[in-house]
Every structure is written in structure tokens, then in C-alpha cells.
Write a protein that holds these residues in place. Sequence first.
Motif, PDB file in Angstrom:
ATOM      1  N   GLU A 248      31.514  42.718  46.741  1.00 21.64           N
ATOM      2  CA  GLU A 248      32.352  41.803  47.503  1.00 21.64           C
ATOM      3  C   GLU A 248      31.642  41.476  48.803  1.00 21.64           C
ATOM      4  O   GLU A 248      31.130  42.376  49.481  1.00 21.64           O
ATOM      5  N   LEU A 249      31.582  40.202  49.129  1.00 20.24           N
ATOM      6  CA  LEU A 249      31.005  39.770  50.402  1.00 20.24           C
ATOM      7  C   LEU A 249      32.138  39.210  51.259  1.00 20.24           C
ATOM      8  O   LEU A 249      32.724  38.175  50.923  1.00 20.24           O
ATOM      9  N   MET A 250      32.425  39.902  52.341  1.00 24.85           N
ATOM     10  CA  MET A 250      33.514  39.498  53.236  1.00 24.85           C
ATOM     11  C   MET A 250      32.929  38.847  54.482  1.00 24.85           C
ATOM     12  O   MET A 250      32.075  39.439  55.148  1.00 24.85           O
ATOM     13  N   MET A 251      33.381  37.655  54.793  1.00 30.18           N
ATOM     14  CA  MET A 251      32.851  36.887  55.911  1.00 30.18           C
ATOM     15  C   MET A 251      33.938  36.721  56.969  1.00 30.18           C
ATOM     16  O   MET A 251      34.937  36.039  56.741  1.00 30.18           O
ATOM     17  N   LEU A 252      33.734  37.359  58.126  1.00 27.80           N
ATOM     18  CA  LEU A 252      34.752  37.393  59.185  1.00 27.80           C
ATOM     19  C   LEU A 252      34.286  36.582  60.387  1.00 27.80           C
ATOM     20  O   LEU A 252      33.158  36.737  60.845  1.00 27.80           O
TER      21      LEU A 252
ATOM     22  N   THR B 164      23.492  45.893  46.362  1.00 25.87           N
ATOM     23  CA  THR B 164      24.009  45.484  45.054  1.00 25.87           C
ATOM     24  C   THR B 164      25.202  46.361  44.652  1.00 25.87           C
ATOM     25  O   THR B 164      25.132  47.585  44.674  1.00 25.87           O
ATOM     26  N   GLY B 165      26.295  45.692  44.311  1.00 20.32           N
ATOM     27  CA  GLY B 165      27.489  46.414  43.880  1.00 20.32           C
ATOM     28  C   GLY B 165      28.282  47.032  45.005  1.00 20.32           C
ATOM     29  O   GLY B 165      29.252  47.769  44.745  1.00 20.32           O
ATOM     30  N   ARG B 166      27.926  46.759  46.266  1.00 21.37           N
ATOM     31  CA  ARG B 166      28.656  47.322  47.417  1.00 21.37           C
ATOM     32  C   ARG B 166      29.563  46.272  48.044  1.00 21.37           C
ATOM     33  O   ARG B 166      29.353  45.069  47.897  1.00 21.37           O
ATOM     34  N   ARG B 167      30.559  46.749  48.770  1.00 19.00           N
ATOM     35  CA  ARG B 167      31.427  45.866  49.548  1.00 19.00           C
ATOM     36  C   ARG B 167      30.794  45.667  50.923  1.00 19.00           C
ATOM     37  O   ARG B 167      30.625  46.633  51.675  1.00 19.00           O
TER      38      ARG B 167
END
Length: 604
Positions: free
Chosen positions: A298-302, A270-273
Motif C-alpha cells: 500500500e502506498l499512502m500519500m499524505l 516490496t509488499g510493505r505499507r
Amino acid sequence: MDHHRPAGPGDWPADLCAWAGGLALAIAIAPERPPLLHAAGTILLAAALHSAIAWPVHLYRRRYDHGTLDELRALGITVAAAGALLYAFNPMPTAAAGIPVVAAMTTLLAMVAVRGTGRLRRERRQRAGREAAEPVVVYGAGAAGHRLLRSMLHDPHCRFRPVGLIDDDPAKRNLRVEGVPVLGGRASLIAALERTDAAGVIFAIRSGDGALLRSVRALVTATERWLKVLPSLDETLGADVAEVREVRLADLLGRRQIDTDLATIGDYLTGRRVLVTGAGGSIGSELCRQLHRFGPAELMMLDRDESALHAVQLSIHGRALLDSPELILADLRDAAAIRAVFAERRPEVVFHAAALKHLTLLERHPGEALQTNVIGTLNVLEAAAATGVERFVNISTDKAANPVSVLGYSKRITERLTAHRSTVAAGTYLNVRFGNVLGSRGSVITAFQAQIAAGGPVTVTDPEVTRYFMTVQEAVQLVIQAAALGAGGEALVLDMGSPVRIDELAHQLTALSNRPGERTVEVVYTGLRPGEKLHEELFGAGETDLRPLHPLISHVSVPPLDPALVRPLTAAAPPTTLTGQLADLCVLPVPAIDVPTLSAVRTS
């Protein structure tokens, strides 16, 4: 007629008549009868007290179903309170002081009898009107079975009519639930079906016992009857007859409830990148869906597959415009691009799920396994260390335990590279290892389903081959949980349950697809392919199954591997030579270099 009739104002006159009758009876049998005026006053006072008390307990305000325990409880409170006040303010002579007590007990008995008789008559009429419904046997007389049975009996439009229960608990022999008898255990199932002339069986045990369901299904299908199931608690919390459905493959394999420590997980997500590589794959996309629920900053999808990124964004948000920064189109093989992504986006938690996974194809193209699985992972590890990633989770496979294939070699090397990174980087770098994911793209299940849809045959390599399976939801739940528990350099091995015979799986799938009058799909055997094991393993040589923190997660140490020994490998090498080099790196001893030991890192 519906069994559920709410108690309302129409019951009030009958209850007052019960009070009048109860008092009249008590007066008639009293040793000394009071004057008529006193008796009439007592009846009027009882009616007034009962009416006054019934209002605050909602007895006649349609809150309770008629004849239920809730209504009887409210009725008991009302009559007891009215009787006590009537005794306290008794207008009768002292010699007749006990009349209110006798009257209250008689009145309550009459009210309960009237309600019970009315409910019984309604239920009988309801059941008589459903004789045309399909007779069924319910397997499981536990809490779920009880609720399902009541749902079937109380639903006037239910298409099923329960005629018996089956349960393996000896303590439930001769038990009757809502008038439906327990007819014995599993050994009595066929006899119970014949005796009751039931059309089928509804399996109402929600513990996820796949072996039991497979056994019951074999018995039921042998009698040419149908079998349906009550969904697991993962699918629904209720036990309504409307939720009963056909048996699915996941039911036959057995599903378990996973005890997830939400507080611990929320603390590191929670609250992390958070960044997920291979976000468009079966594991990666489910990871993204579940991680999204924990509210990361932030949820980064690569992924390198743009269509896969489109699909995962659509599954999370219900729309996919492909114009948000959460989607990252990049290839792990491009070290410079990966470094740039990490330097710009600064992820704090990384789930590395990108990999090539088709065993047979990688046997023919080991260079591709080297470039994507090994060098690609090394690129991500180095980029993560350079930007100070706090927690790095490498998704591994059971093929990495005592590997004998290019896929297994490449994944074992990534485990060792991840363990090495934990000895030289500040963050926590760990592996999570598990077996086959049910229904993932390109899995044996999807291959079988495609073959069945085409009319067969279904191809199995060997009749004795076994594999571990779990659903993608189970796997990802445990991956997220394991990432919260694991220490640097470890491989956390997920409990996959018991291995499943692929031959049995193929026959179960064909049986689920076969319909009366249609041609039965055939199962044929092709022989094991290069790199395949007859039986997969979750633990390698020297690894011990230790579960100190979670009953479904084992912790094993992984010997680190210096990346300097990997970099010289080239995909241009002859396939046989490269395969041998990959195999050697799996068993290469830990170099005597001046780095902290794994135990020292964990202790610190």
C-alpha cells in the motif's frame, strides 16, 4: 537510396557464377587439368553444396543487410563448408585434388569484393544526395559518437551531414569513423568548425560531464554556431540522430548514472505499507512515483494540499478521481489527526518529506517553521514510534549543516529529533540530507525561468554565491537507496557533485533563451538576504565524509535532541526570541539521560 539493402535470392545467381569463375580459374592454373566432364561435375557439385548450406544459415532469406559483417560471416561459413565438402567428395583426379581449396578462397574473395564494391557505391550515391544537409561536427568519438555517426550516415532523410569528429583522447588522433576524420581535441574545436564550415556541433558524450559541456558550449556560441546534445542514458538507451535535441539546463549542470541496488530496495519496500508525507511536493511526488514501481502493499500519500494530491495521483495512474484511500488529506500540525492516521493505516515505512522550505519567508515567520518543520516532524515521529514503524526517513537539507537561518535551524532540529527517536524506538530512524533540487517548485531555477519569460531582468543575490544542485529524479533515487543502507541516528549525505555558481547558472539560462534579433535578458545583483550563505555546505562542523557502502552516499552521526526541550517553544514568541531559541537547540549538547548511545544501538 538507403544503404540498408537486405541480401536476398537475387544474390544467389551471382554467387554461383563466382563459384564457376573460381573453379575455372583454379583449373586453369592447376599443374594438371582434369577432363572437361570432371570439371563440369565439380562446378555443378559446388553449386549444389553452396545452395544447400546457404539455406540453414539464411544467406538468401533477407536476414542480413547487404555487405555487413553479419552477412560476410554467413557467407564465409557457407563457402568454407562447401569448399570442405567439395574437397572431401572431389570427383577430380588425385593430381587435381587441391583445386577445390584454391577455388573456395578465390570464390570468397570475389563475393566479398562484389558486396563491398556495391555497398561503397550505394554509400557514395547516398552521401552525394545529401550534400544539402547541414554540415556538423560531432563532439565525442566514443561508442555513443560512433553509433550517432552511423545513424546520420545511413539515414537518407537525416538533416545533418557529419564532416568531422572532436575527441580529447590523444589515442584517437587521425582516427576515421565511417570515413569521417577525428580533427583533434577541444583546443582544436574552433579551428575544426572554421575548416569544415560546419553549422553546429552535436555533443555525443553521455557521461554527464556538465563542466565539459559548459566549456564546449562557450566555445561553440563564441563562433555563433548552434550546439545540440545526445540525451543521457537516463532518457534513452539508443544513439539515434532522431534523439538529438537542444541543450537543457540539466545537461549543463551534469547528470550522473546512479548505481541502484534494486534487490536491497525491493527487500524493504516490496509488499510493505509505505507512507509519504508532503506527497504533493516536488520531492514527495517524485518519491511516490518511484516507490510505486517497487510494488508496495500500500502506498499512502499524505498532504494538506488537495490540489497537490490530485496532481500526484494523476501522474501515477493517469487518472485522479480522489476517491481512493491512498490519498490522505491531513496537516502535520494536528497531532491527534496524525496519530489517528498512523493507528488506522499502520505504515511500516515512512518517508517524511513535508516541510516549509522558503528561507527568506521563514526568516520573517519563524513561528511557522516551528509549527510545521519542528512540531509537525515531532508529531509524525511520535505517531510512527507508537505504531511500530520499521523504517523512518526524514528528508533534510544542506541548510541543516552549520545552520545560520530559521530554515536551517528547524531542519537541524528535525535531524536531532529523528536521531533521538532511534535511541528509544525499535525501528530504524534516519535522515537524508541534500541540496537544491533542479526545477522544484519555488527554486531559484523556476524563479529565473519566470523572470526570463517576463523579459527580465534575472536577479542574482551575489556574483560569487554557489549552490549544490541535482535533478529530482537523482535525489529521489539516492534517497530510496540511502534509506536501505542507513543505520538509526545517522544523516546520510548525498553526493551533489561540485557546487555551481548561481551567476553562471543565470547567464547559462539567459543564453539558452536568447534568440538572434531579440533583446538580451539582463542579469542584476541584489545582495545576500538575511540567513543566506555565500556558499552552502553539506557537512557540519565535526562531521566527516565517510562512504562505506555507496560511492555517492556519506554517513555522519547526528547528536540526539530530547523532545522535552522542544515542546516548551511557542510560535507566539517574538520572532527574534524564537529564532535565538531555535539556534540554541541546534548546538545544545546531548543531555546526560539514561538512554542507549548511538554507537550502542548501531552495534546491537
